[in-house]
Each structure stands twice: as C-alpha cells, then as structure tokens.
Design an enzyme around this catalytic site. Structure first.
Site, PDB file in Angstrom:
ATOM      1  N   TRP A  15       0.880  -1.180   0.000  1.00 45.93           N
ATOM      2  CA  TRP A  15       0.000   0.000   0.000  1.00 45.93           C
ATOM      3  C   TRP A  15       0.914   1.226   0.000  1.00 45.93           C
ATOM      4  O   TRP A  15       1.802   1.336   0.856  1.00 45.93           O
ATOM      5  CB  TRP A  15      -0.867  -0.049   1.260  1.00 45.93           C
ATOM      6  N   LYS A  59     -13.243  -0.897   5.865  1.00 47.70           N
ATOM      7  CA  LYS A  59     -13.733  -1.881   4.892  1.00 47.70           C
ATOM      8  C   LYS A  59     -14.736  -2.840   5.515  1.00 47.70           C
ATOM      9  O   LYS A  59     -15.800  -3.066   4.967  1.00 47.70           O
ATOM     10  CB  LYS A  59     -12.575  -2.695   4.317  1.00 47.70           C
ATOM     11  N   ASP A  81      -0.339  -4.585   9.729  1.00 45.86           N
ATOM     12  CA  ASP A  81      -1.384  -3.684   9.242  1.00 45.86           C
ATOM     13  C   ASP A  81      -2.571  -4.566   8.885  1.00 45.86           C
ATOM     14  O   ASP A  81      -2.466  -5.433   8.008  1.00 45.86           O
ATOM     15  CB  ASP A  81      -0.868  -2.919   8.010  1.00 45.86           C
TER      16      ASP A  81
HETATM   17  N1  KET Z   1      -3.648  -0.374   5.270  1.00 48.19           N
HETATM   18  C1  KET Z   1      -3.832  -0.930   4.066  1.00 48.19           C
HETATM   19  C2  KET Z   1      -3.037  -2.115   3.700  1.00 48.19           C
HETATM   20  C3  KET Z   1      -4.784  -0.384   3.187  1.00 48.19           C
HETATM   21  O1  KET Z   1      -4.962  -0.973   2.022  1.00 48.19           O
HETATM   22  C4  KET Z   1      -5.518   0.758   3.568  1.00 48.19           C
HETATM   23  C5  KET Z   1      -6.458   1.372   2.631  1.00 48.19           C
HETATM   24  C6  KET Z   1      -5.287   1.279   4.848  1.00 48.19           C
HETATM   25  C7  KET Z   1      -4.333   0.709   5.665  1.00 48.19           C
HETATM   26  C8  KET Z   1      -5.989   2.490   5.384  1.00 48.19           C
HETATM   27  O2  KET Z   1      -7.321   2.448   5.468  1.00 48.19           O
HETATM   28  P1  KET Z   1      -8.135   3.531   6.327  1.00 48.19           P
HETATM   29  O3  KET Z   1      -9.141   4.088   5.392  1.00 48.19           O
HETATM   30  O4  KET Z   1      -7.201   4.577   6.830  1.00 48.19           O
HETATM   31  O5  KET Z   1      -8.721   2.739   7.444  1.00 48.19           O
HETATM   32  N2  KET Z   1      -6.437   1.156   1.386  1.00 48.19           N
HETATM   33  C9  KET Z   1      -7.351   1.647   0.347  1.00 48.19           C
HETATM   34  C10 KET Z   1      -7.722   3.077   0.481  1.00 48.19           C
HETATM   35  C11 KET Z   1      -6.561   4.014   0.545  1.00 48.19           C
HETATM   36  O6  KET Z   1      -5.642   3.965  -0.276  1.00 48.19           O
HETATM   37  O7  KET Z   1      -6.576   4.843   1.477  1.00 48.19           O
HETATM   38  C12 KET Z   1      -6.759   1.352  -1.033  1.00 48.19           C
HETATM   39  O8  KET Z   1      -5.630   0.864  -1.122  1.00 48.19           O
HETATM   40  O9  KET Z   1      -7.460   1.595  -2.025  1.00 48.19           O
END
Ligand code: KET
Length: 441
Positions: free
Chosen positions: A171, A288, A252
């Site tokens: 990510w 999610k 994570d």
């Molecule tokens: N860790 C990973 C691995 C991840 O894919 C995301 C979000 C997050 C943390 C953070 O999520 P939060 O919304 O802060 O709880 N991934 C998706 C959204 C983004 O890029 O923020 C994505 O990869 O599309």
C-alpha cells in the site's frame, strides 16, 4: 511564522520612514504603502506534490461523463449495482445512537472509547489470547487504519528507532508514513512475478540479513495490492526468523473478514505471532469490514511483554495522541462498539461481512471464466487464487492506460484492481476490454 520575515519587513518600514517625512508617508496611497512593506513569501520554494495515485484514479473516474465507466481504483466496497453499501447492521446501530438521549457530545478520553478499544482487542487477538489473559496489551482508538499506522510509527520513532522494512509492492502510504516519521525505509521483495505468488525465499532472506531489531511491516491478511498471503506454515517460518533476529513486527490489518469472510481465519497470522510470544503492534481499520470509510474509525492494538510495559506504552501513545489529534471522534467508535458488544448485532454483522466477501469471490470466478472463454493470452488462475479486495492482474502500465483511454475503466497503473468495482452488469464488459488490451498493447 518564519523567524526573520517580520524583522526584515519592519526594517524596510523603518528605512522608508527615516527617508520620508511622516506626513508624506501618511499621505501616500494605501497600495503604495502596502507594496512597500509586503513580506517575502515563506512558500516561494514549495514544489507541487504529485497527486496521490489512488485518490487520483477516483477523481479521474468522477470527471468522466461516460455512463459505462468502471471504477476499479480505490478499495471501497460496492454492491451489485455499483453503489456504496451501508451495512444494515450499521443503520441499526446509527438509529440506536440517535435515539439514545443519554449520549452527548463530550470529548472522549485520549485513548478513545473504552468499550470500543476493548472489543477491538478481542476481535483481532481472540477472546482467549494469552496477551489478554495475562493483561499485557494496550489499545488506542485512531483515525482509521492510516491513523493507527501513523500513531505506531510516531511511537516507534521515539522508543524503537530502527530500520523499517515494507513489502514490495505494498500500500503506497506505508512508505510515506514511516519516512514522514523519520525512518529509513527499506523494502523486502514479496511478489514473484513468474509464479504470480509469494516470494517466500526473498522475504526470509531479507529478514535474515536485516539489522537486528528491525521493524517489519506485515499485512495481516489480504495483502494489498497482491491479494497473496503467506500460508500458516509460511507464517511460522517468518516468525522463526523474526525471533532469531529480534525484529519487531507491525501488522497492518485493514481487511479482517474481507479476505476469507471469516474473522478468525483472517486473524490467524496475528494470533500465531502472539502465541509465539512476540511483542507487536496491530493497526486495525473498520473502513472496509464495517463500510465506515469516512468515519475514520480504527485502533492501534499493542501486545507487550508485561502489564507494566503495556501501561507505559499506553501512556506514551496517549501523550502522542494528545498532540496529534487531542482525542478521537465518537460516532464511528459508538457504532462499532454497539455492534461488537451486542451478540445479536454481532451475528448480523458477520453475515453481512461474509456477503461482501462472497460477492467479491463470485466476481473473481466470473472474471476468470470470461477470460478463459475468450482464451485471452496468459494464465489467469491468480484471479481466483488471490484473496481480499484486490487482484494484482499482471496488466502492464500501457495496458492499464489503454483500458482507461479506450474503455473508460479506471485502475491503478500497477495493474491492481479493486474486485468490488465489478458486478454482474459490468464484469463481462471488463473481461472483453482486458482481452482487447492484452492482445493489442
Ligand atoms: N492499510 C492498508 C493495507 C490499506 O490498504 C488501507 C487502505 C489502509 C491501511 C488504510 O485504510 P483507512 O481508510 O485509513 O482505514 N487502502 C485503500 C484506500 C486508501 O488507499 O486509502 C486502497 O488501497 O485503495
């Protein structure tokens, strides 16, 4: 305010007033006076930052007027009509909150809503975790998963400054978080292009040769972007190297329940590491698995070696939180707390979570079948073998660009697609487009 700017402006004003009689200064047009004292900008040398790769895809999709456009960019669940889905259990919890006149808008404690953080710890570690039974854990409510990783990074920057290893690929935000917190960030090779699977040998040898006590960022489940997780046996091998080299593991966990549809199965890596006696951090996101993307609700769970250590770590996390955000927001925490602490709502959530995971699995199967039927050059087993929200298709940047330019399909240039953007109405169209770009670009 940058030091020195105002003294310089004041000096200019002083020079001006010593050359001109006061009356003429007062008589002069206001604009001339303003020009004379305007300070130089503090921001003259600020370069334009590149747009965020994922959010930029979302913005391009929004700006495209084509009605048949498909968004496979950001990892956000969509239902079979391509619409965001508010889980019915979340609606129930919202209603309960709105009707509860005992709730107010006071500040939460710095570490967040305790009924929420306690439930979060149990969700990830399991009710009978040794860390819970031995009371050697701490938890801090955070601004979703990103905030949890950042809070952990800020803590480590103060109390365990070491080299950070992130997977390649990962990510994209991982690198920025740890480098913004002052770390040297290195990579471990995770993806084997030829097998379209995990490169376990590289992972193990990098961890083996990393300086003792390095910080290893691991995806707890549903690795983003590859959709490839180590098997339990492979996790065991990773745990052995971590132990031998005294590394520190930072999980994570943004997709618990999304990978397999089963909350316990998706937590197996974290739980195994705890059973093996590792200290660790876990960043949890409810974006999610609860569909609470914009509510920014998450938790940083800490497993320590003793109750006293956990207490000390917790106090420092609070100190950092206080200066970052003072204290976290209430709404998302109340929703998640209600659902996790009420057996009936909890069962409903598990069913709804599984229905999201199942729809994604169905889309994998339909995409795979359509590509096989087309006899699209290449192998496509990885589409069904990978798990979680994303598929790492293997499409190259030229093919990805053609998908966007010719077919109005929006995706990251790495070839990662969010499976949730596919549905029964567009999956065939997407497979047709993939077949075209693979043959022509
Ligand atoms: N860790 C990973 C691995 C991840 O894919 C995301 C979000 C997050 C943390 C953070 O999520 P939060 O919304 O802060 O709880 N991934 C998706 C959204 C983004 O890029 O923020 C994505 O990869 O599309």
């Amino acid at each position: 305010m940058a030091p020195g700017r105002y003294p310089a402006a004041a000096a200019r004003l002083l020079l001006l007033s010593s050359c001109l009689p006061l009356a003429s200064l007062l008589d002069s047009p206001r604009s001339a006076l303003r020009t004379a004292v305007a300070p130089t900008s503090a921001f003259e040398n600020v370069p334009l930052a590149p747009p965020d790769a994922i959010f930029h895809v979302a913005a391009s999709h929004r700006a495209d007027p084509d009605p048949s456009k498909i968004n496979l960019g950001i990892g956000a669940y969509r239902d079979d009509n391509g619409s965001p889905w508010v889980l019915p259990v979340v609606r129930r919890a919202e209603k309960l909150i709105l009707e509860d006149s005992s709730l107010d808008h006071e500040y939460l404690p710095i570490a967040g809503l305790k009924s929420f953080t306690d439930a979060s710890v149990k969700l990830i570690l399991g009710d009978s975790s040794p860390a819970i039974l031995e009371k050697r854990f701490a938890a801090n409510q955070t601004i979703s998963g990103t905030g949890a990783v950042r809070l952990g990074a800020e803590f480590l920057a103060r109390f365990h400054k070491s080299v950070v290893y992130i997977s390649n690929p990962t990510w994209a935000v991982h690198r920025n978080i740890f480098s913004d917190s002052g770390f040297e960030v290195r990579e471990y090779k995770y993806w084997n292009e030829s097998t379209r699977g995990l490169d376990l040998e590289s992972v193990l040898s990098t961890f083996q040769s990393a300086p003792e006590g390095s910080i290893l960022v691991l995806h707890a489940c549903a690795h983003n972007p590859t959709g490839v997780d180590p098997t339990l046996d492979q996790w065991k091998q990773i745990s052995d190297v971590v132990k031998a080299k005294n590394h520190f593991v930072f999980f994570d966990c943004a997709y618990q329940g999304f990978a397999s549809g089963d909350l316990d199965r998706d937590a197996q890596a974290v739980r195994y590491f705890v059973e093996e006696g590792h200290e660790l951090f876990v960043a949890q996101s409810y974006a999610k698995n609860f569909g609470l993307y914009g509510e920014r609700i998450g938790c940083l769970t800490v497993v320590a070696q003793s109750t006293e250590q956990a207490k000390n770590i917790s106090s420092q996390l609070e100190r950092i939180t206080r200066s970052l955000i003072s204290n976290p927001p209430t709404f998302g925490a109340r929703i998640v707390s209600l659902v996790l602490n009420n057996p009936e709502l909890y069962e409903q959530w598990k069913t709804e979570l599984k229905s999201m995971a199942d729809r994604i699995i169905l889309m994998r199967e339909q995409l795979y079948d359509a590509l096989v039927k087309h006899e699209t050059p290449g192998t496509w087993n990885h589409i069904v073998d990978q798990i979680g929200m994303f598929s790492f298709t293997g499409l190259n940047p030229t093919q990805c660009k053609l998908l966007t330019d010719k077919f109005h399909v929006y995706l990251a240039s790495s070839g990662r697609i969010s499976m949730a953007g596919l549905n029964s109405k567009n999956v065939q169209r997407f497979a047709d487009a993939v077949d075209y770009v693979v043959r022509n670009a």
